[in-house]
Design an enzyme around this catalytic site. Structure first.
Site, PDB file in Angstrom:
ATOM      1  N   HIS A   1     -36.063  -8.961  51.282  1.00  0.00           N
ATOM      2  CA  HIS A   1     -36.644  -7.875  52.067  1.00  0.00           C
ATOM      3  C   HIS A   1     -36.189  -8.003  53.514  1.00  0.00           C
ATOM      4  O   HIS A   1     -35.910  -9.096  54.004  1.00  0.00           O
ATOM      5  CB  HIS A   1     -38.177  -7.923  51.988  1.00  0.00           C
ATOM      6  CG  HIS A   1     -38.845  -6.752  52.649  1.00  0.00           C
ATOM      7  ND1 HIS A   1     -38.609  -5.442  52.270  1.00  0.00           N
ATOM      8  CD2 HIS A   1     -39.722  -6.682  53.688  1.00  0.00           C
ATOM      9  CE1 HIS A   1     -39.336  -4.627  53.027  1.00  0.00           C
ATOM     10  NE2 HIS A   1     -40.015  -5.357  53.899  1.00  0.00           N
TER      11      HIS A   1
ATOM     12  N   CYS B   1     -35.667  -0.949  51.464  1.00  0.00           N
ATOM     13  CA  CYS B   1     -35.820  -1.714  52.719  1.00  0.00           C
ATOM     14  C   CYS B   1     -34.515  -1.825  53.492  1.00  0.00           C
ATOM     15  O   CYS B   1     -34.465  -1.591  54.704  1.00  0.00           O
ATOM     16  CB  CYS B   1     -36.409  -3.092  52.437  1.00  0.00           C
ATOM     17  SG  CYS B   1     -35.345  -4.239  51.517  1.00  0.00           S
TER      18      CYS B   1
ATOM     19  N   HIS C   1     -40.836  -1.171  58.649  1.00  0.00           N
ATOM     20  CA  HIS C   1     -40.061  -1.357  57.419  1.00  0.00           C
ATOM     21  C   HIS C   1     -40.420  -0.314  56.375  1.00  0.00           C
ATOM     22  O   HIS C   1     -41.396   0.429  56.508  1.00  0.00           O
ATOM     23  CB  HIS C   1     -40.259  -2.771  56.865  1.00  0.00           C
ATOM     24  CG  HIS C   1     -41.654  -3.081  56.400  1.00  0.00           C
ATOM     25  ND1 HIS C   1     -41.926  -4.074  55.488  1.00  0.00           N
ATOM     26  CD2 HIS C   1     -42.867  -2.536  56.723  1.00  0.00           C
ATOM     27  CE1 HIS C   1     -43.230  -4.132  55.266  1.00  0.00           C
ATOM     28  NE2 HIS C   1     -43.820  -3.220  55.996  1.00  0.00           N
TER      29      HIS C   1
END
Length: 238
Positions: free
Chosen positions: A216, A163, A228
């Site tokens: 994240h 991420c 993402h």
């Protein structure tokens, strides 16, 4: 899992400092990947055979024009026509320019060798030159070029992203250096309220209610959507 022991990726030709040796392995810090763990760069171990010491290459990167990969990937080839590709390299890889001919650019390699790349896959920049300052939409557009790319734990290249490797790479493509990991990224820049999010802003996720450690990060697209690289079961997605 074995994957969880990986730390990050270093691009071909990236500068590292060697901080320790243990047999066939070298501990390094990777420049250009900021982290609170080491002020010099991101720390980890690599096979020592993957490293070369070449001060001339470093000087050329600083003093010559450089070819920066702006396509997702491109191939190095020993021949100018590109008929014998040898190594695929990722977006943001930067190599000193030695010459050019129509449609091709000759570059220096870290090991002292030479190769050719497709001129359409790179941008030539002068010493110290950065890309133009991006708009938020530019950030979204660059990230969207990787839609469908597999998630890769510790990935920070066009061959796969985790991420924060995704957001770090997308911003780096526009000359903006942000920390390598999501937690430090969340403590950088300027915080904005959710209602004031604009395309290109970063969105962070923690425990229930957004409390606790950040785990994240995503890029805000607009309209309540994010871009993402979510997890190992999925690909880069909106």
């Amino acid at each position: 899992s074995a994957g969880s022991k990986l730390e990050t990726q270093a691009l071909f030709g990236a500068r590292v400092d060697v901080t320790a040796r243990d047999g066939e392995w070298a501990k390094v810090v990777v420049h250009g990947q900021p982290t609170p763990r080491d002020a010099r760069g991101y720390p980890g171990w690599v096979p020592a055979r993957q490293l070369v010491e070449n001060p001339d290459f470093g000087r050329r990167l600083e003093q010559r024009r450089r070819a920066v990969v702006t396509d997702r990937t491109t191939w190095l080839s020993k021949d100018a026509a590109g008929r014998n590709p040898s190594t695929e390299i990722s977006m943001n890889t930067s190599l000193p320019v030695l010459g050019s001919r129509p449609g091709r650019v000759r570059v220096a390699l870290p090991d002292g060798g030479r190769a050719w790349v497709d001129a359409h896959d790179v941008t030539i920049r002068r010493p110290g030159e950065l890309p133009p300052a991006p708009s938020g939409q530019d950030i979204v557009d660059t990230g969207s070029r990787f839609l469908g790319l597999r998630y890769l734990w510790a990935g920070a290249s066009a061959f796969g992203f985790d991420c924060s490797g995704f957001t770090h790479t997308v911003f780096a493509a526009h000359g903006i250096t942000i920390p390598r990991d999501s937690g430090p990224q969340s403590r950088s820049g300027v915080a904005v309220e959710r209602a004031n999010l604009r395309p290109g802003d970063l969105v962070f996720f923690a425990g229930p209610g957004g409390v606790g450690s950040v785990h994240h990060v995503a890029i805000y697209v607009g309209g309540g959507k994010i871009l993402h690289s979510p997890n190992s079961a999925r690909n880069v997605e909106i």
